[in-house]
Design a protein around this motif. Structure first.
Motif, PDB file in Angstrom:
ATOM      1  N   UNK A 193       0.827  -1.210   0.000  1.00 23.34           N
ATOM      2  CA  UNK A 193       0.000   0.000   0.000  1.00 23.34           C
ATOM      3  C   UNK A 193       0.856   1.252   0.000  1.00 23.34           C
ATOM      4  N   UNK A 194       2.032   1.162   0.603  1.00 23.12           N
ATOM      5  CA  UNK A 194       2.951   2.299   0.607  1.00 23.12           C
ATOM      6  C   UNK A 194       3.929   2.244  -0.568  1.00 23.12           C
ATOM      7  N   UNK A 195       3.529   1.448  -1.579  1.00 21.79           N
ATOM      8  CA  UNK A 195       4.299   1.378  -2.821  1.00 21.79           C
ATOM      9  C   UNK A 195       5.751   0.988  -2.582  1.00 21.79           C
ATOM     10  N   UNK A 196       5.908   0.032  -1.632  1.00 29.36           N
ATOM     11  CA  UNK A 196       7.228  -0.497  -1.294  1.00 29.36           C
ATOM     12  C   UNK A 196       8.161   0.588  -0.754  1.00 29.36           C
ATOM     13  N   UNK A 197       7.550   1.591  -0.143  1.00 29.81           N
ATOM     14  CA  UNK A 197       8.347   2.647   0.496  1.00 29.81           C
ATOM     15  C   UNK A 197       8.709   2.242   1.917  1.00 29.81           C
ATOM     16  N   UNK A 198       9.990   2.060   2.179  1.00 29.54           N
ATOM     17  CA  UNK A 198      10.445   1.524   3.462  1.00 29.54           C
ATOM     18  C   UNK A 198      10.100   2.449   4.622  1.00 29.54           C
ATOM     19  N   UNK A 199      10.305   3.734   4.442  1.00 24.24           N
ATOM     20  CA  UNK A 199      10.110   4.674   5.557  1.00 24.24           C
ATOM     21  C   UNK A 199       8.648   4.743   5.951  1.00 24.24           C
ATOM     22  N   UNK A 200       7.762   4.952   4.993  1.00 26.04           N
ATOM     23  CA  UNK A 200       6.342   5.104   5.325  1.00 26.04           C
ATOM     24  C   UNK A 200       5.750   3.802   5.827  1.00 26.04           C
ATOM     25  N   UNK A 201       6.135   2.688   5.222  1.00 27.96           N
ATOM     26  CA  UNK A 201       5.605   1.401   5.677  1.00 27.96           C
ATOM     27  C   UNK A 201       6.056   1.109   7.111  1.00 27.96           C
ATOM     28  N   UNK A 202       7.324   1.385   7.433  1.00 26.64           N
ATOM     29  CA  UNK A 202       7.815   1.156   8.800  1.00 26.64           C
ATOM     30  C   UNK A 202       7.084   2.056   9.787  1.00 26.64           C
TER      31      UNK A 202
END
Length: 468
Positions: A396-405
């Motif tokens: 859902x966060x488009x494989x964005x590490x910072x936002x997903x974490x």
């Protein structure tokens, strides 16, 4: 005929074959000692001078020349070669000095006009190409414009080609191999040297402008990459994106590439030609392009299809907090286009997401979800882990590490370890668009058939899988 021929210099010559000694632009002055008597010989005399580009011949009045025959004069007229007569009281030195003075004045005028050409470049250094072309055209005596070159790519730069009675074109040494086209006014005359100066000036201006665009594109590409990775929050990102001319409603386009740099430059050049601001970057071997949604968007993307192939486009979204969803939608549309084998622009339609990208029956939805996600369901049940919710938030966060974490309230390194375990369990590589899209579609199928609980849009923390 031939009275409009330019005379560059004047020289006395009493030889029978002056064309062996004199050349282009010369005015031959003679007392007539070497002028033959017969009509045929006189015609050959005029033909020889015409052949080497001698501008004209002037014969002294009442001197040594035999009478010129009517046939020879008619032949000279057919050739367009001027045959003049110098009055007896006019010395050749006076004529030569007049030609020299006129040539000097012409050189001085050319220097002045050349200075005006380069002054125009300085005056319009930051105004764009159109004001510069207007001033250059005024100096050249016509209308100047930049056009796609009619010659083969890599044609000799600076070589002037005449396209019509008053239309001339010269290839430019600038990105895209354009050409400078000059259309002379009714009373304008072509000065090749000035036109070549103008072509060098326009080449320089276009190259500087292209370098400035590439510099701006680079910053836009970095901004878009940071937005995709979640390192720039949406609110300030909207102000930064607006500085590049891109505003709401937004749309994202995606397509695969082999040469990232060339693809980004080609995409932005196409949008620039369509006068549509856009940002573009590379993510996972695909071009991501952000632009304002509108009538011209699809047309600009269609112009890229011959080189890009299939292009997926998201539904419009009003704010950049929907950017991650826009990327997913564009990628889903791209996958759908690939399934159909269509080299075209395919748009994601929210109202038809269930029918366009997913099967309609519950049994088919369940089968699709199970085919991809069964190993993860089993792993979570067996180990008591939360890998399925982690996968969902990560996608859902488009494989964005910072936002997903941040959404999962875990450290980034913990997220990296979880994703590595998910890839191991599912035997998928989530860094690739194909595998990430397959997992996303399977998740949507699981939600549609009730295997996974939907989440309210504003609730980013209540993420859990439901076993079967």
């Amino acid at each position: 005929m031939g009275e409009d021929r330019p005379i560059a210099w004047a020289h006395v010559c009493e030889l029978a074959e002056p064309w062996k000694w004199l050349g282009s632009g010369a005015l031959v002055m003679t007392t007539g000692l070497a002028v033959p008597e017969s009509a045929a010989d006189q015609s050959r005399y005029f033909e020889g001078m015409q052949a080497v580009g001698i501008a004209a011949v002037t014969i002294g009045e009442d001197m040594s020349a035999p009478p010129l025959t009517a046939d020879a004069l008619a032949h000279a007229s057919e050739l367009g070669f001027p045959v003049l007569e110098t009055a007896h009281e006019t010395p050749f030195i006076g004529l030569a000095m007049a030609v020299a003075e006129a040539a000097q004045q012409e050189r001085a005028m050319r220097v002045q006009r050349t200075e005006r050409l380069y002054a125009a470049l300085g005056a319009h250094a930051s105004d764009g190409i159109e004001p510069l072309l207007e001033d250059l055209g005024a100096v050249l005596g016509g209308t100047a414009a930049v056009r796609p070159s009619r010659r083969a790519r890599g044609a000799t730069h600076g070589r002037v080609e005449q396209l019509g009675a008053r239309v001339f074109e010269v290839p430019l040494l600038a990105p895209g191999d354009p050409a400078l086209r000059l259309t002379l006014d009714e009373h304008g005359s072509l000065d090749l040297a000035l036109l070549q100066h103008a072509s060098a000036i326009v080449s320089s201006a276009l190259s500087v402008a292209a370098a400035a665009r590439r510099h701006e594109w680079m910053y836009g590409s970095i901004l878009l990459a940071n937005l995709a990775d979640g390192t720039v929050p949406p609110a300030p990102a909207e102000r930064l994106v607006a500085a590049h001319g891109v505003g709401a409603p937004y749309a994202v386009a995606s397509w695969p590439v082999d040469d990232p740099r060339e693809a980004v430059e080609a995409a932005l050049a196409g949008f620039s030609a369509a006068e549509l601001p856009a940002l573009a970057t590379i993510k996972d071997g695909h071009v991501l392009l952000l632009a304002q949604d509108g009538e011209g968007l699809v047309a600009a993307l269609e112009s890229l299809v011959p080189s890009a192939g299939a292009i997926g486009v998201s539904a419009p979204f009003p704010a950049l907090d929907g950017f991650a969803s826009g990327i997913r939608e564009a990628n889903l549309a791209l996958v759908h286009a690939g399934r159909n084998g269509a080299a075209s622009v395919t748009r994601f339609e929210p109202a038809s997401s269930g029918s366009l990208f997913l099967p309609e029956s519950p049994s088919q939805l369940r089968a699709l979800a199970a085919q991809v996600l069964d190993p993860l369901f089993a792993y979570d049940r067996r180990r008591g882990t939360q890998l399925l919710p982690t996968l969902r938030v990560f996608l859902e966060e488009n494989r964005g590490w910072v936002r997903a974490a941040d959404r999962l309230f875990i450290h980034r390194q913990t997220l990296i370890a979880r994703v590595a375990r998910i890839e191991q369990v599912l035997e998928r590589d989530l860094s690739t668009l194909a595998d990430a899209t397959e997992c996303w579609l399977a998740l949507q199928a699981a939600i549609e058939c009730g295997l996974v609980e939907p989440i309210a849009t504003e609730d980013h923390t209540n993420v859990r899988g439901i076993g079967r």
